[in-house]
Design an enzyme around this catalytic site. Structure first.
Site, PDB file in Angstrom:
ATOM      1  CB  SER A   1       1.920 -45.190 -11.272  1.00  0.00           C
ATOM      2  OG  SER A   1       1.873 -44.428 -12.467  1.00  0.00           O
TER       3      SER A   1
ATOM      4  CE1 TYR B   1       6.580 -42.509  -9.429  1.00  0.00           C
ATOM      5  CE2 TYR B   1       5.474 -43.212 -11.441  1.00  0.00           C
ATOM      6  CZ  TYR B   1       5.416 -42.727 -10.147  1.00  0.00           C
ATOM      7  OH  TYR B   1       4.192 -42.477  -9.568  1.00  0.00           O
TER       8      TYR B   1
END
Length: 257
Positions: free
Chosen positions: A138, A148
């Site tokens: 990401s 994350y």
């Protein structure tokens, strides 16, 4: 005809990879937790494109699930030529608002599963002298933004390192770093998305097309959209401490609430 194994294949980016690879004539091994959805997906792709679609139910937050997929990747009689490590999820809330059990589960899926499945796949691929691995990360990997982002930063660094170690072996590795993509990701995490501007959203099918093109070019990191390439380029010019503050404020404004 080659075979691709896709984790998290029933939705979002994983489903887009499955559609594109099936349309290109690849047989598939579809991996997810929901057997019913997997079977429906396999039937649809087989009927539409005439490819073989194998179903493998596995929960990558558990050792048994990782081991089952690793065993399939190590099957030399039914070789997997392309691995798409796509399975992943987000946790709603800031650090200390999310349970430690959920944080550890995220690291299990995003890091340990990616490590073990990449190892299983590349060992078999190196022996054959060909193959490819796409590890879905990401753009959150490039900014300081919680567990994350940290887990996705690990994916990028790991993938680049392995790509260098296996250079010349015939095995390609690439970390795919998308931005916001219209998938089930946020809904599953209970995250609202109304505050995210329309220009920040990417189309999953276009993203996959760009990613596969980057893999064929031998890139080890793919940011498959000019908008996010520009944003990440600008982020490199900002001091790290300042970037952390900007990331936190932007996350509260545009990120999932």
């Amino acid at each position: 005809m080659t075979t691709a194994l896709i984790t998290g294949s029933t939705a979002g980016i994983g489903a887009a990879f499955a559609r594109r690879l099936a349309a290109d004539g690849h047989d598939l091994v579809l991996v997810a937790r929901d057997t019913k959805r997997l079977r429906e997906q396999a039937t649809e792709l087989h009927d539409r494109h005439g490819i073989e679609a194998e179903v493998l139910t596995a929960d990558l937050s558990r050792d048994a699930g990782i081991e089952a997929v690793a065993a399939r990747l190590d099957d030399r009689r039914n070789a997997v030529d392309l691995l798409i490590n796509n399975a992943g999820f987000g946790n709603k809330g800031r650090f200390l608002e999310v349970s430690m059990a959920d944080e550890l589960t995220m690291l299990k899926v995003h890091c340990e599963a990616v490590l073990r499945l990449t190892a299983a796949a590349t060992e078999a691929m190196r022996a054959r002298g060909r193959g490819g691995v796409v590890n879905v990360a990401s753009v959150a990997a490039f900014v300081p933004r919680g567990t994350y982002g940290a887990s996705k930063a690990w994916v990028v660094q790991f993938t680049q390192g392995v790509a260098k170690d296996l250079a010349g072996s015939g095995v390609r590795l690439m970390a795919l770093c998308p931005g916001f993509v219209r998938t089930e990701f946020h809904e599953r995490a209970g995250m609202g998305t109304d505050n995210i501007p329309n220009w920040m959203w990417l189309d999953a099918d276009k993203l996959v097309a760009a990613a596969l093109a980057d893999l064929s070019r031998g890139k080890s990191v793919s940011i498959p959209d000019p908008r996010y390439k520009a944003l990440m380029g600008a982020a490199k010019l900002v001091p790290r401490g300042m970037l952390g503050g900007i990331s936190s404020r932007t996350g509260r404004k545009y990120g999932p609430q």
